[in-house]
Every structure is written in structure tokens, then in C-alpha cells.
Design a protein around this motif. Structure first.
Motif, PDB file in Angstrom:
ATOM      1  N   LYS A  16       0.846  -1.192   0.000  1.00 55.35           N
ATOM      2  CA  LYS A  16       0.000   0.000   0.000  1.00 55.35           C
ATOM      3  C   LYS A  16       0.880   1.239   0.000  1.00 55.35           C
ATOM      4  O   LYS A  16       1.713   1.419   0.888  1.00 55.35           O
ATOM      5  CB  LYS A  16      -0.905   0.028   1.243  1.00 55.35           C
ATOM      6  N   ARG A  17       0.709   2.030  -1.014  1.00 49.38           N
ATOM      7  CA  ARG A  17       1.384   3.335  -1.096  1.00 49.38           C
ATOM      8  C   ARG A  17       0.319   4.398  -1.074  1.00 49.38           C
ATOM      9  O   ARG A  17      -0.551   4.422  -1.936  1.00 49.38           O
ATOM     10  CB  ARG A  17       2.130   3.458  -2.423  1.00 49.38           C
ATOM     11  N   ARG A  20       3.360   8.716  -3.682  1.00 49.59           N
ATOM     12  CA  ARG A  20       4.477   8.224  -4.479  1.00 49.59           C
ATOM     13  C   ARG A  20       5.829   8.612  -3.886  1.00 49.59           C
ATOM     14  O   ARG A  20       6.811   7.914  -4.051  1.00 49.59           O
ATOM     15  CB  ARG A  20       4.362   8.762  -5.915  1.00 49.59           C
ATOM     16  N   THR A  63      -2.282  -1.234  -3.323  1.00 54.06           N
ATOM     17  CA  THR A  63      -1.775  -0.728  -4.598  1.00 54.06           C
ATOM     18  C   THR A  63      -1.087  -1.848  -5.374  1.00 54.06           C
ATOM     19  O   THR A  63      -0.832  -1.705  -6.560  1.00 54.06           O
ATOM     20  CB  THR A  63      -0.811   0.455  -4.379  1.00 54.06           C
TER      21      THR A  63
END
Ligand SMILES: Nc1ncnc2c1ncn2[C@@H]1O[C@H](COP(=O)(O)OP(=O)(O)O)[C@@H](O)[C@H]1O
Ligand SMILES: [Mg+2]
Length: 279
Positions: A16-17, A20, A63
């Protein structure tokens, strides 16, 4: 593979991001959790515990990687429709913030039940609410139905939070720091209530920064550090004889932990002595 050996929860390569330009909140998470167990997810603030919990109930999506709960990916909360099966439900730290102060407990539980069971009759719904209240130890249920959140103690409100999670018959309960806003005197009661759910076959993911309670409640302890799993095993081992330096420092900073685990260690010693006596 038999039905029994299929894990209730599976995470494969989960990442999980949120941003960025920041390190991921979770990375490379591989985890399987068996049905009817209580797994404590421990770690410091910011280690990714809540992110993992929120993913299991569909409050946030990975993600990368895959998640399955009861054989299907968690449905994003925003896309849910009435009457759909919801295998995992969340119990929050601050139940007060998620209860409506102007509505009775009975009404609010009935509303959640209605979403999950839209075709139930009035009588069925009333029965369900009564048994939910009794299941979480608010007895007699009649004494609580008309009360509002403000009329309850913190411990009683957290019981309502658990009742609300149970109203949809979940297979999994994710409890994120469920006792950290409660008086020390009632914390253990809430932990015991969660332990009772396991006895009913519910799988419990217990998120906490408190190793003592993890040692008390869990069948298994998973240690998160900066978004990765650094240790995973039975409480006696992970907390009593940690291998990873991070877990070692957590355990060292947790006074009373060895005492808490010591109960089990003593029991094990007694059992070993009994065995010797029999020879
Ligand atoms: N909604 C969000 N947006 C951006 N960053 C977030 C969000 N939620 C959590 N984070 C970040 O992800 C990391 C893990 O947070 P979290 O899962 O809440 O950890 P924990 O529950 O162990 O304290 C932290 O660095 C936190 O700042
Ligand atoms: Mg958290």
C-alpha cells in the motif's frame, strides 16, 4: 486441499502506497490466517497496522498484491450494496465517533441489521437486536435498547461497537486498538469478549501497540515494522523469546510482559513436572 485447511484470510504480495514520494505503508505482505483464530498485529504507531486492518474490511485497497477474505477480495466499502454479504467487519478505537448520539442503541443496531438482512420481519429484527446485546454482555437487553450512547460507559459503548460489527454475521472481526480509549479496569472484559467470539468460530484480527494484551488474547502474533512483517508466531515465542531486534526492543519496553507470559510459562513447567512425576 480440504475446506478446513483453506485460510480465512490470505494476503499475497500486498503493498500500500498512499503517496508516491513516501515509503509504502505496507510492502511485500504475505500472510495467511486460519479460521477461528485470534491474530494480534503489533507494532509501533505508523508501522502499518491500521492500513492492514482497513484493507481487510474494504476501507482501503492495496496498490499491489491480492487479498482474500472468506475466499473473495474485500469489496470496497463505497461500492457496497444493501443485503450483500460482508465477511469482515471493523471495531474501531473510538466507537463514540461512529455512533449517532441522538439515536437509541436499539434503533442503531436495528438499522445495521436491516442493511445486512433487508428481508427480515420486524419481529425477527427485534429478536436479533436482543440477542446481539446479550451476546456482548449487555443484559438484560431491555435495559439498554432505549439508551443513547451518552447514557453508556466507555466499556458499554465498545460492547455496542462489537454488537454492531456482529449484526451482519461476519466471519472476521478486525478490532483496531479497541481498548486503548478505555479505563484499564474494563480493558480485559473487552478482550474476553473478543476471545468469546473466537469460540463461536469468528476469526479475530486484533490490532494493538500493547504487547501485554496481545500476549493475553492472541493465538498468534504478527509484528509489523515499517510496513513489513518482521516476526510471526506463537505469543510465547514472539513475545517471550523474540528473535528480531525490533521485537526485542518492543518487548523490553513493555513492563510486565514477561509476567503476563509467565503464567503460561509456569503452567508449562507444572505440566512438565507432572509428566516427570508420572514416570
Ligand atoms: N490516509 C492516509 N494518507 C496518507 N498516509 C497515510 C494514510 N493513512 C496512513 N498513512 C501513513 O501510512 C503509514 C502507516 O500508518 P497506519 O497504517 O495508520 O499505522 P499504525 O496503525 O500502525 O499506526 C504511516 O506512515 C501513516 O502516516
Ligand atoms: Mg493505527
Amino acid at each position: 486441499m480440504t475446506a478446513e485447511s483453506t485460510p480465512m484470510i490470505v494476503l499475497r504480495g500486498v503493498e500500500k502506497r498512499y503517496r508516491r514520494d513516501a515509503p509504502p505503508a505496507l510492502a511485500g505482505i504475505d500472510l495467511e490466517i486460519a479460521e477461528g483464530t485470534i491474530v494480534a498485529v503489533v507494532g509501533e504507531s505508523g508501522s502499518g497496522k491500521s492500513t492492514m486492518g482497513r484493507m481487510l474490511v474494504g476501507l482501503t485497497t492495496p496498490t499491489a498484491g491480492e487479498i482474500e477474505v472468506a475466499g473473495t477480495p474485500p469489496e470496497p466499502v463505497s461500492r457496497r450494496r444493501r443485503g450483500r454479504e460482508r465477511p469482515a467487519q471493523m471495531v474501531f478505537q473510538d466507537v463514540y465517533g461512529s455512533l449517532n448520539p441522538s439515536q437509541s442503541i436499539g434503533f442503531q443496531l436495528a438499522e445495521v441489521h436491516r442493511v445486512a438482512h433487508p428481508n427480515a420481519s420486524r419481529a425477527e429484527r427485534a429478536d436479533a437486536v436482543t440477542s446481539l446485546l446479550e451476546r456482548v454482555g449487555l443484559r438484560p437487553a431491555d435495559a439498554y435498547l432505549r439508551r443513547r450512547p451518552d447514557d453508556l460507559s466507555g466499556g458499554q459503548r465498545q460492547r455496542v461497537g462489537i454488537a454492531r460489527a456482529l449484526a451482519t454475521d461476519p466471519r472476521v472481526i478486525v478490532a483496531d486498538e479497541p481498548t486503548s480509549m478505555l479505563d484499564v479496569s474494563v480493558r480485559r472484559e473487552i478482550l474476553d469478549l473478543l476471545a468469546g467470539l473466537r469460540d463461536d468460530g469468528v476469526t479475530v484480527v486484533y490490532i494493538t501497540h500493547d504487547l501485554l494484551s496481545a500476549g493475553y488474547l492472541a493465538d498468534r502474533v504478527v509484528v509489523l515494522h515499517r510496513g513489513t512483517i518482521v516476526e510471526d508466531g506463537e505469543p510465547d515465542q514472539v513475545l517471550g523469546a523474540p528473535q528480531h531486534p525490533y521485537t526485542q526492543s518492543l518487548a523490553a519496553a513493555s513492563p510486565g510482559l514477561q509476567l503476563e507470559l509467565g503464567h503460561d510459562a509456569l503452567a508449562a513447567t507444572d505440566a512438565a513436572n507432572d509428566e516427570q512425576d508420572e514416570r
